[in-house]
Design a protein around this motif. Structure first.
Motif, mmCIF file in Angstrom:
data_model
loop_
_atom_site.group_PDB
_atom_site.id
_atom_site.type_symbol
_atom_site.label_atom_id
_atom_site.label_comp_id
_atom_site.label_asym_id
_atom_site.label_seq_id
_atom_site.Cartn_x
_atom_site.Cartn_y
_atom_site.Cartn_z
ATOM 1 N N LEU A 539 0.716 -1.123 0.098
ATOM 2 C CA LEU A 539 -0.024 -0.287 -0.038
ATOM 3 C C LEU A 539 0.782 1.482 -0.028
ATOM 4 O O LEU A 539 0.540 2.339 -0.664
ATOM 5 C CB LEU A 539 -0.912 0.139 1.095
ATOM 6 N N MET A 540 1.840 1.114 0.908
ATOM 7 C CA MET A 540 2.727 2.273 1.159
ATOM 8 C C MET A 540 3.506 2.602 -0.334
ATOM 9 O O MET A 540 3.828 3.646 -0.621
ATOM 10 C CB MET A 540 3.713 2.356 1.938
ATOM 11 N N VAL A 541 3.898 1.625 -0.906
ATOM 12 C CA VAL A 541 4.629 1.727 -2.290
ATOM 13 C C VAL A 541 3.720 2.268 -3.358
ATOM 14 O O VAL A 541 4.142 3.306 -4.182
ATOM 15 C CB VAL A 541 5.158 0.225 -2.772
ATOM 16 N N LYS A 542 2.562 1.677 -3.553
ATOM 17 C CA LYS A 542 1.590 2.191 -4.434
ATOM 18 C C LYS A 542 1.252 3.589 -4.014
ATOM 19 O O LYS A 542 1.136 4.518 -5.191
ATOM 20 C CB LYS A 542 0.445 1.388 -4.229
ATOM 21 N N LEU A 543 0.962 4.168 -2.933
ATOM 22 C CA LEU A 543 0.613 5.692 -2.697
ATOM 23 C C LEU A 543 1.879 6.367 -2.857
ATOM 24 O O LEU A 543 1.632 7.522 -3.204
ATOM 25 C CB LEU A 543 -0.099 5.675 -1.348
ATOM 26 N N LEU A 544 3.055 6.185 -2.547
ATOM 27 C CA LEU A 544 4.013 6.859 -2.540
ATOM 28 C C LEU A 544 4.644 7.041 -3.988
ATOM 29 O O LEU A 544 4.963 8.280 -4.369
ATOM 30 C CB LEU A 544 5.491 6.137 -2.048
ATOM 31 N N VAL A 545 4.465 6.039 -5.030
ATOM 32 C CA VAL A 545 4.842 6.269 -6.442
ATOM 33 C C VAL A 545 3.505 7.271 -6.938
ATOM 34 O O VAL A 545 4.056 8.076 -7.714
ATOM 35 C CB VAL A 545 4.589 4.992 -7.071
ATOM 36 N N ASN A 546 2.433 6.989 -6.518
ATOM 37 C CA ASN A 546 1.165 7.958 -7.101
ATOM 38 C C ASN A 546 1.564 9.536 -6.515
ATOM 39 O O ASN A 546 0.954 10.128 -7.366
ATOM 40 C CB ASN A 546 -0.058 7.562 -6.173
ATOM 41 N N CYS A 625 13.210 -4.635 5.185
ATOM 42 C CA CYS A 625 13.602 -5.666 4.254
ATOM 43 C C CYS A 625 12.319 -6.224 3.358
ATOM 44 O O CYS A 625 12.353 -6.414 2.066
ATOM 45 C CB CYS A 625 14.319 -6.789 4.832
ATOM 46 N N GLN A 626 11.082 -6.263 4.264
ATOM 47 C CA GLN A 626 10.098 -6.693 3.523
ATOM 48 C C GLN A 626 9.561 -5.633 2.723
ATOM 49 O O GLN A 626 9.015 -5.865 1.601
ATOM 50 C CB GLN A 626 8.957 -6.900 4.528
ATOM 51 N N PHE A 627 9.759 -4.496 3.042
ATOM 52 C CA PHE A 627 9.183 -3.315 2.044
ATOM 53 C C PHE A 627 9.960 -3.448 0.808
ATOM 54 O O PHE A 627 9.474 -3.067 -0.330
ATOM 55 C CB PHE A 627 9.231 -1.948 2.945
ATOM 56 N N ALA A 628 11.511 -3.518 0.917
ATOM 57 C CA ALA A 628 12.307 -3.449 -0.243
ATOM 58 C C ALA A 628 11.931 -4.513 -1.182
ATOM 59 O O ALA A 628 11.806 -4.402 -2.345
ATOM 60 C CB ALA A 628 13.892 -3.615 -0.051
ATOM 61 N N ALA A 629 11.596 -5.692 -0.420
ATOM 62 C CA ALA A 629 11.288 -7.058 -1.282
ATOM 63 C C ALA A 629 10.132 -6.755 -2.257
ATOM 64 O O ALA A 629 9.955 -7.126 -3.253
ATOM 65 C CB ALA A 629 11.280 -8.107 -0.326
ATOM 66 N N GLU A 630 8.841 -6.242 -1.401
ATOM 67 C CA GLU A 630 7.673 -5.993 -2.060
ATOM 68 C C GLU A 630 7.846 -5.113 -3.089
ATOM 69 O O GLU A 630 6.985 -5.215 -4.249
ATOM 70 C CB GLU A 630 6.698 -5.750 -0.971
ATOM 71 N N ALA A 631 8.562 -3.986 -2.911
ATOM 72 C CA ALA A 631 8.687 -2.813 -3.862
ATOM 73 C C ALA A 631 9.344 -3.581 -4.960
ATOM 74 O O ALA A 631 8.988 -2.974 -6.352
ATOM 75 C CB ALA A 631 9.532 -1.868 -3.060
ATOM 76 N N LEU A 648 10.210 4.110 -8.565
ATOM 77 C CA LEU A 648 10.401 3.281 -7.435
ATOM 78 C C LEU A 648 11.750 2.612 -7.275
ATOM 79 O O LEU A 648 12.202 2.104 -6.214
ATOM 80 C CB LEU A 648 9.404 2.264 -8.061
ATOM 81 N N TYR A 649 12.537 2.400 -8.510
ATOM 82 C CA TYR A 649 13.929 2.090 -8.346
ATOM 83 C C TYR A 649 14.657 2.928 -7.241
ATOM 84 O O TYR A 649 15.422 2.429 -6.433
ATOM 85 C CB TYR A 649 14.658 1.982 -9.584
ATOM 86 N N ARG A 650 14.284 4.209 -7.389
ATOM 87 C CA ARG A 650 15.275 5.283 -6.522
ATOM 88 C C ARG A 650 14.883 4.861 -4.994
ATOM 89 O O ARG A 650 15.204 5.081 -4.212
ATOM 90 C CB ARG A 650 14.884 6.693 -6.854
ATOM 91 N N CYS A 651 13.251 4.617 -4.781
ATOM 92 C CA CYS A 651 12.794 4.304 -3.555
ATOM 93 C C CYS A 651 13.462 3.160 -2.973
ATOM 94 O O CYS A 651 13.865 3.035 -1.779
ATOM 95 C CB CYS A 651 11.389 4.229 -3.791
ATOM 96 N N ILE A 652 13.555 2.171 -3.795
ATOM 97 C CA ILE A 652 14.275 0.745 -3.387
ATOM 98 C C ILE A 652 15.856 1.042 -2.984
ATOM 99 O O ILE A 652 16.222 0.632 -1.912
ATOM 100 C CB ILE A 652 14.349 -0.092 -4.608
ATOM 101 N N GLY A 653 16.567 2.088 -3.780
ATOM 102 C CA GLY A 653 17.970 2.387 -3.576
ATOM 103 C C GLY A 653 17.892 2.877 -2.119
ATOM 104 O O GLY A 653 19.016 2.653 -1.172
#
Length: 1628
Positions: A539-546, A625-631, A648-653
């Motif tokens: 959810l956080m990944v999706k909303l952050l990219v939005n 780690c779970q956040f990075a893996a799901e992202a 999203l790549y930058r967020c993962i970095g």
């Protein structure tokens, strides 16, 4: 008023009742109604008599009269006598039934009279009508129609008669054979039934409350049988519909058993009509009546008809509605009402049928079924009828939900909305309805243009509807909160719902806030229990990219951030405080931004910082780690949205930066590198950024992973690569290498500075450099970028620690080859931009480049960029697969490329630039400054400005150093201030500004010193926006003054010779600017260049051979004049003999002659002498055949005038011009008089007339003279009034001279006595044109007091008196005008000349030789002015004489004369005060003045208002005087009708004895030439009659009035006819 007059008027109105003009017809009817309201019996009698006497009157005429009778009856029914009522009834009945044939308009009008009378006298009406409604005989069509209408208009009066009427009517029905009679009987039965129903429904108001339904049942049933069994089968559609309507209305009055008996046949019969006509509303309405009656009585038979009923009704409800056609909408509503009625009796069967029909895939059928279902759900809300069917309905709605039609979907959404409000969504299966809404909130835009369908439902409109419905359910249906929260979160993460994010987030925000505020336990989400929900991390990944792309998907950024804030505790318990602090400022920033103003780079940085703070607050490596893996897993969701994926790549970095688990980091890096789609440039950048950001915390591990990846099978062209790179079988090895190269560059930039330098050569450049031999464009771009990033990283490090970059020259040479290989015909790639940016980063690093290396680099780069075509040019494809950039992309690439070039130049110039270094860089740029191509000059000047700014910002002043190239640089740049391109002009000013400050710095001034002169250059930039040459030259002049002031003397020579080169610049504007700068410079500083003059002249001589621009040649001539002494006396005759018109060189030389005041004085004297003695023109025959002569100017005087004009243009000629101003002014005005209408002489060589306006030359010279005399106000006034255009043309010359004299009198009075003295001799000149001009000039001077103040009025008056007898008509007219003007200019002198003035004006009014009546007009106008100031003793005896002279002109066809005569009459009023004879004269013309208040000419109207206002006191009535003075103001509008109405009241009151005279005077105007006046006269008579008491009628000749109005009623103008008709309405 005698009866005969009223009768005559009424008769005339009756004759005119059928006027062809609709408005007149309406007025006639209105007047007849007015007369009828006053004397209803008499007027009605006349109408009757007229109809009786004209039995053959056309129908339309009869109709108007009958309509008038109806109106009178309707408004005065109580005042009409009983005998007249009976006769009217008889007349109307006779008119209605006279023709056995149906004549609708005629008979309807008669019928309407009966209905109007019937509202009051129902018994009399019924007596008459029933006499024509006898048993056994078919009545007239309109007898039945009248009965029907009476039953509508007088329900309580008619119902008691209906039983008897029905009894008589029943036998007639079987006798009726004709359709129209069947129709009228059916219509009547329908009206009767409706009236009876209304009567029964309101028995408390009815006169007979004992009336019951069964009173009429047997008759109605009998009639029903005939209508139903016989007439309903008619072939005539209109009849069938009326019968059906009647049957429906009659069903309410039928006995229950009879109705029950008929239902099995009645319903099928009505239903069958749907197929026989398109007018379905009547049928549905009838069916609704029948169903209502049947259901109310509890019919048992109705069920047997249910199937056919539902089938037919379903067909109807499935028919499309046309909202522009109201009957279709009414039909739809009636059909739904039928369904409601049936639902009361048969709920189960009805619901089953509707649900079965939903299974039908036909679009129209489904739409109808859904409409009924929605109606039933909403209308049965208060009953339990639908409760047991909810689950069944829920199951059945699924099929239409799967329909592909947007129309069906729209109807489904409406049904879902209804279901939501009635508790359906809480049941099992309700979530499918929510999903349907969300799916359609996510609809894409409609791209293809469908065929024009009025009912078309676009994706956009359906989506908007779903948005609104979801919002409505969220906010208004409280019980749905637990259905929607948190289940709506499921739709946030799947890609197919992306376009629904905004409405979803908004609904979730509302729900979340409500639950949070109410502290509901359900606010906290247990993600382990909610099976279908995405994890908090996803959810956080999706909303952050939005949030990173806030304006995408209908603006989902702000709602996504707001939802994140609501969900904070559900995402992780530790982040609520951080998010409450961080998110609101981000939302504020979004609110203040638009898609256009949005700074994406800055926003991305803010979001990454936000993520970093969030991760720090979480402080849980497992969660992280779970956040990075799901992202990482979620990356594939964005395969079609690469910008989002890159973010999203930058967020993962950033996430990996915060992780402490090195094994996990390596695993994620491996996953990123292997799953990346290396073919996409954006994705390669994203991967590199992720790797680079990770390296900030994990440098060792990141480099190791990259090294491992670089050695893996991914880089071997074997089958194993396809196993490694998941689902990427089309990946090219070069693209993977490109990704790797970019990764190394980003690692260098993001790694800790203290660790990276040791790794540059071995671990980074070592891995990069082995790929330099590639020809692949992608790898080239990646290599260049990566080298640039390495250089940038080194630059950041060397600030803290020294470093020699040994591979610098090698790298520059390598990437320089890339730029050389780029095609020159267009900018296709970012190679140039990246190479130059990279070189700019490399150059400052040690070791330094050699001079040759720098030269080669700059030559390659500058040439490669400057030679590119404009950014609007689209280069051709080199390969088929090449991607062509659109204009926006190409503009961005050009901007980046030029910016990189500027950075490169600054980098070469260095941090401590010197003049020599500047020159070495500038020589690469300067060739572009004089390019013929606009875009090359723009690029060159932009690069120069950037260079100079860098120089000024970074320069250091050392001893013994001078800015030796200042002159050369100024010489190159200053002419560009006049470049055709605005951006070049403005930037050139900036360059000069910077150069002068550089010089000031070298002179020892401080860095913050502001020089006043140099600062004055900045305001010049705003002037450069105007491309007008004069503005640009003035700017150059101001610029040169500043340069001249600040330029060292030793730099002058270089600057001057550089400006000589500018005279042959590729741009004409810059050639001109060079000449202006050169001349200005020589004037200011030329004294120090004496030794260089011979060489300068030689260079100018050579340059002149190449100069083709006339203005530049002229400017060069001025340059020579500045340097040489003047010898003007020797060239005067030569210049005068030059061909006319003069060329620019000759004109300039004439102008130069004015530079010396002594010479100019001599030339002016010579020219005046020549013009005084030489003939101005000669008369030449036009042709031998036609005869006639043309005035042709003589050469010498014309040439002298031209030369004088040019001489006066020189400002230095002011002194001699002023010393001879009166003589020169007089000379030029007389020359102008002689030039108007004169042709130019023929050229001896070409035998054609010279292209020169003879009078225009003299006018221009005169204008220039006024300017030299500094008579600015005179010139301003003349320019405003466009006098110069008028004065040079024959038709407007006198007007122009008048304007000139006026301006001189107002603003140059002291100069006039001498001018008048010089002009007087010309009044006796043989040339008529000169006499006209001077007389016009003197005439206007008398209009101003200056003639008295300066004591030359006697001279003017004597000359005007003499000109009264001039043989020329125009001169005489102007002389009369001048004599009249004395009253304005010198009123105190009027009585001195009283005798002469009155004699001149009187003779003027009697002028016979006056074709255009101009002298008469001037005489009256002048006399009006003079009378203001004449003593009474001088005029007393002449008042009546003048009045009698004026009177004939009051009705003149000439508007101006009419206006002047009325105005003069007003002026005479003061001399007639107290004189009875003058009062009589006023009354004589009063009617004329009153009627001319509506004169078609506005000026005449104003004159009338003035005259009547000033004459008012002499009328002899205080009320009339007050009226005139209050209402008759020239600038105010007048309501003429009200004014005349009030005035006639006062005339009757105060002058009863003159009424006869007044009305006779008015009658004379009935024959006026002006229709407005005829209409006014009719109004006058009308109001006079309307306000006249009976005792005064004896004063009027009513017969004449009547005859006159009758005549006007036949006037060709409809307005006149209308006013005549209105006046007739005042007879009483």
């Amino acid at each position: 008023m005698g009866e005969t007059d009223v009768e005559q008027v009424t008769l005339a109105l009756l004759d005119a009742a059928n006027d062809k003009d609709f408005e007149v017809q309406a007025q006639v009817r209105k007047s007849m109604l007015t007369l009828g309201n006053e004397q209803p019996d008499r007027v009605l009698a006349m109408c009757q008599d007229y109809l009786l006497k004209h039995p053959k009157l056309v129908v339309s005429h009869r109709v108007v009269i009958l309509q008038t009778i109806e109106l009178i009856v309707g408004s005065r029914i109580d005042a009409i006598s009983s005998p007249r009522i009976k006769s009217i009834i008889s007349l109307a009945s006779d008119e209605m039934t006279r023709s056995k044939e149906v004549v609708p308009d005629w008979q309807q009008a008669a019928s309407n009279i009966l209905v109007a009378v019937g509202n009051k006298h129902i018994n009399d009406i019924m007596e008459e009508i029933l006499s024509k409604f006898q048993p056994g005989v078919l009545p007239h069509f309109f007898v039945v129609q009248t009965l029907a209408n009476l039953s509508d208009s007088n329900v309580y009066g008619m119902v008691p008669f209906l039983n008897a009427i029905l009894g008589t009517m029943l036998p007639m029905l079987s006798l009726t054979k004709q359709d129209n009679m069947k129709w009228v009987f059916s219509s009547a039965l329908c009206h009767f039934s409706d009236s009876i129903s209304e009567y029964l429904a309101n028995l408390d108001k009815a006169p007979d409350p004992t009336v019951r339904q069964d009173t009429f049942s047997s008759e109605i049933c009998a009639a029903f049988d005939i209508l139903f069994n016989n007439w309903l089968q008619s072939r005539e559609s209109k009849l069938r519909l009326t019968v059906a309507e009647a049957v429906g209305s009659m069903s309410h009055l039928m006995a229950s058993d009879k109705l029950e008996e008929h239902i099995p046949k009645l319903i099928p019969a009505i239903l069958s009509l749907y197929k026989k006509t398109n007018e379905h509303y009547i049928i549905s309405k009838s069916l609704c009546h029948v169903l209502d009656a049947s259901v109310n009585m509890g019919s048992r038979v109705l069920e047997t008809q249910l199937d056919s009923l539902l089938f037919a009704l379903h067909q109807q409800v499935s028919t499309s509605m046309d909202y522009s056609n109201p009957p279709t909408v009414k039909n739809h509503n009636e059909v739904l009402r039928c369904f409601s009625l049936l639902a009361k009796a048969f709920p189960d069967r009805l619901v089953m049928l509707v649900l079965q029909r939903l299974e039908n895939s036909n679009e129209r059928s489904r739409l109808g079924s859904l409409a009924v279902l929605r109606h039933l759900i909403n209308s049965s809300s208060e009953s339990s009828m639908m409760e047991s069917k909810k689950l069944l309905i829920l199951a059945s709605i699924r099929q239409p939900m799967a329909d592909h039609s947007n129309k069906v979907k729209k109807r489904v959404v409406q049904v879902i909305s209804a279901m939501a409000h009635h508790g359906y969504l809480e049941l099992d299966g309700g979530e499918l309805l929510v999903r349907f809404l969300v799916q359609h909130c996510a609809l894409p835009d409609t791209y293809q243009k469908a065929a024009a369908d009025p009912e078309e439902v676009t994706n956009e409109s359906l989506r908007t509807m779903c948005d609104s419905t979801l919002h409505l359910l969220t906010t208004t249906v409280g019980r749905l909160a637990d259905v929607l929260w948190p289940k709506l979160l499921y739709y946030i993460s799947p890609a197919q719902y992306s376009n629904a994010t905004t409405p979803l987030c908004k609904s979730l925000i509302v729900l979340g806030n409500k639950k949070k505020d109410n502290k509901e336990a359900s606010f906290n989400i247990d993600f382990s229990q909610e099976v279908n929900l995405p994890s908090p991390q996803t959810l956080m990944v999706k909303l952050l990219v939005n949030a990173a792309f806030p304006f995408n998907s209908r603006g989902h950024g702000a709602p996504s951030l707001s939802l994140l804030q609501i969900l904070s505790v559900n995402i992780h318990l530790n982040i609520e405080a951080v998010w409450d602090q961080e998110i609101p400022p981000l939302l504020t920033l979004l609110e203040e931004s638009t898609a256009e103003s949005f700074d994406k780079i800055s926003w991305d940085e803010s979001l990454l910082k936000f993520l970093s703070k969030t991760l720090a607050a979480v402080d849980d490596d497992k969660w992280l780690c779970q956040f990075a893996a799901e992202a990482t897993t979620y990356l594939s969701t964005y395969n079609n949205a690469l910008e989002e994926k890159s973010f999203l790549y930058r967020c993962i970095g950033v996430t990996l930066q915060h992780s402490f688990n090195k094994d996990f980091v390596k695993k994620q890096l491996q996953e990123i590198l292997l799953t990346a789609r290396h073919n996409d440039a954006l994705e390669r950048q994203g991967v590199a950024l992720a790797i680079g950001l990770c390296a900030n915390s994990h440098l060792e591990g990141t480099l190791a992973k990259l090294d491992e990846f670089g050695k893996s099978d991914a880089f071997k062209k074997s089958q194993s690569i396809f196993n490694l790179l998941k689902d990427r079988n089309d990946v090219e090895v070069e693209k993977v290498k490109s990704t790797l190269i970019l990764c190394y560059g980003q690692v260098a930039v993001h790694a800790p500075p203290e660790k990276i330098l040791n790794r540059i050569d071995q671990d980074i450049l070592g891995c990069i450099s082995k790929h330099f031999n590639t020809k692949d464009l992608t790898m080239k771009l990646s290599l260049i970028q990566s080298v640039g990033l390495v250089a940038k990283a080194i630059s950041a490090c060397v600030k803290k620690q020294g470093y020699v970059f040994s591979r610098k020259q090698e790298l520059i040479a390598l990437i320089q080859e890339f730029i050389k290989a780029e095609p020159a015909d267009g900018l296709r790639t970012s190679v140039r931009h990246l190479v130059m940016r990279t070189c700019a980063h490399l150059i400052p690093l040690d070791p330094a480049l050699s001079e040759n290396e720098t030269f080669d680099l700059l030559k390659v780069c500058v040439s490669s960029v400057f030679s590119l075509p404009p950014e609007t040019h689209t280069p051709e494809k080199i390969t088929k697969d090449e991607e062509v950039l659109d204009l926006k992309q190409r503009k961005a690439l050009y901007k980046d490329t030029l910016s990189s070039l500027h950075d490169l130049l600054s980098s070469v110039l260095g941090k401590e630039p010197t003049p020599d270094a500047l020159q070495s860089v500038f020589k690469h740029v300067e060739c572009g400054l004089s390019s013929t191509l606009d875009h090359e000059r723009e690029r060159a000047i932009s690069a120069t400005a950037h260079l100079l700014n860098h120089y000024l910002d970074n320069m250091t002043v050392k001893n013994m150093m001078s800015f030796h190239n200042l002159g050369a640089l100024l010489g190159r740049l200053s002419p560009r201030c006049s470049d055709p391109q605005l951006v070049v002009r403005a930037t050139a000013i900036d360059c000069v500004y910077i150069l002068l400050y550089i010089q000031l710095r070298y002179e020892g001034f401080a860095l913050d010193y502001k020089d006043g002169a140099v600062e004055g250059l900045l305001p010049l930039k705003s002037q450069l926006e105007n491309p007008d040459h004069s503005v640009l030259y003035k700017t150059c002049f101001e610029l040169t003054k500043v340069m001249s002031k600040r330029l060292p003397q030793q730099q002058m020579t270089t600057l001057v010779f550089m400006l000589f080169e500018g005279l042959v610049d590729s741009q004409t504007n810059c050639c001109r600017a060079s000449s202006v700068i050169l001349n200005t410079l020589l004037k200011n500083r030329g004294g120090g260049l004496q030794e260089m003059v011979p060489e300068m002249l030689e260079v100018l001589r050579v340059r002149l051979q190449s100069i083709t621009e006339d203005q530049v040649r002229v400017a060069v001539g001025q340059t020579v004049l500045i340097m040489a002494s003047q010898h003007l006396q020797t060239v005067l005759n030569t210049l005068a003999n030059q061909p006319l018109p003069y060329d620019s060189w000759t004109s300039e030389m004439w102008m130069a002659l004015g530079a010396d005041p002594i010479v100019a004085d001599q030339i002016i004297e010579i020219v005046m002498e020549k013009l005084a003695v030489m003939a101005p023109y000669v008369d030449k025959k036009e042709s031998m055949i036609r005869g006639g002569t043309t005035k042709v100017a003589t050469n010498k005087p014309l040439a002298m005038t031209c030369g004088l004009k040019e001489l006066l243009l020189n400002g230095q000629s002011q002194e001699p011009a002023l010393s001879k101003f009166p003589q020169l002014f007089s000379c030029l005005i007389v020359r102008l008089a002689s030039s108007v209408g004169v042709s130019a002489p023929k050229d001896n060589a070409t035998k054609r007339s010279a292209a020169i306006h003879v009078a225009g030359v003299a006018a221009d010279a005169l204008r220039i003279l006024l300017a030299r005399a500094q008579l600015d106000e005179v010139l301003k006034r003349l320019d405003e009034e466009k006098a110069w255009d008028a004065i040079r043309e024959l038709n407007t010359h006198v007007t122009g001279v008048t304007l000139l004299a006026r301006a001189m009198a107002k603003h140059a009075g002291p100069r006039l006595p001498a001018i008048v003295e010089c002009l007087c001799p010309s009044l006796n000149n043989i040339y008529e044109c000169q006499r006209i001009t001077v007389t016009a000039f003197f005439s206007e001077l008398l209009n101003h007091h200056v003639a008295t103040e300066l004591m030359f009025i006697d001279v003017l008056m004597n000359n005007m008196m003499e000109r009264i007898a001039d043989p020329c008509c125009t001169v005489r007219m102007l002389a009369v005008r001048g004599l009249g003007n004395i009253a304005v200019g010198s009123p105190e002198k009027v009585n001195k000349y009283a005798k002469e003035l009155l004699a001149a004006m009187s003779s003027g009014m009697e002028e016979k030789d006056d074709p255009g009546k101009l002298i008469i007009l001037e005489a009256m106008s002048g006399l009006s002015k003079v009378l203001l100031y004449l003593d009474k003793k001088n005029v007393h005896l002449l008042v009546v004489y003048i009045f009698m002279k004026i009177k004939p002109f009051l009705e003149s066809d000439n508007d101006d004369i009419r206006c002047a005569s009325i105005h003069l009459m007003g002026k005479l009023s003061k001399f007639g005060s107290g004189e009875p004879i003058f009062k009589d004269q006023i009354h004589n013309v009063l009617v004329s003045l009153l009627l001319h208040l509506v004169d078609p000419n506005a000026h005449v109207v104003k004159a009338c208002k003035y005259a009547m206002r000033v004459c008012a006191p002499m009328v002899g009535s205080e009320q009339i005087t007050a009226m005139f003075q209050n209402h008759l103001h020239e600038d105010k509008s007048l309501h003429y009708g009200e004014f005349i109405n009030d005035l006639t009241k006062y005339l009757i009151q105060d002058f009863p004895g003159m009424l006869n005279f007044y009305h006779i005077s008015v009658l004379q105007f009935f024959k006026s030439n002006w229709s407005e006046v005829r209409a006014g006269a009719a109004m006058f008579i009308g109001f006079l009659l309307g306000n006249l008491p009976d005792e005064h009628y004896a004063h009027l000749n009513m017969g004449t009035i009547t005859q006159g109005l009758v005549m006007l009623l036949q006037d060709p103008d409809p307005v006149v006819r209308g006013k005549a008709a209105e006046a007739m309405g005042r007879f009483h």
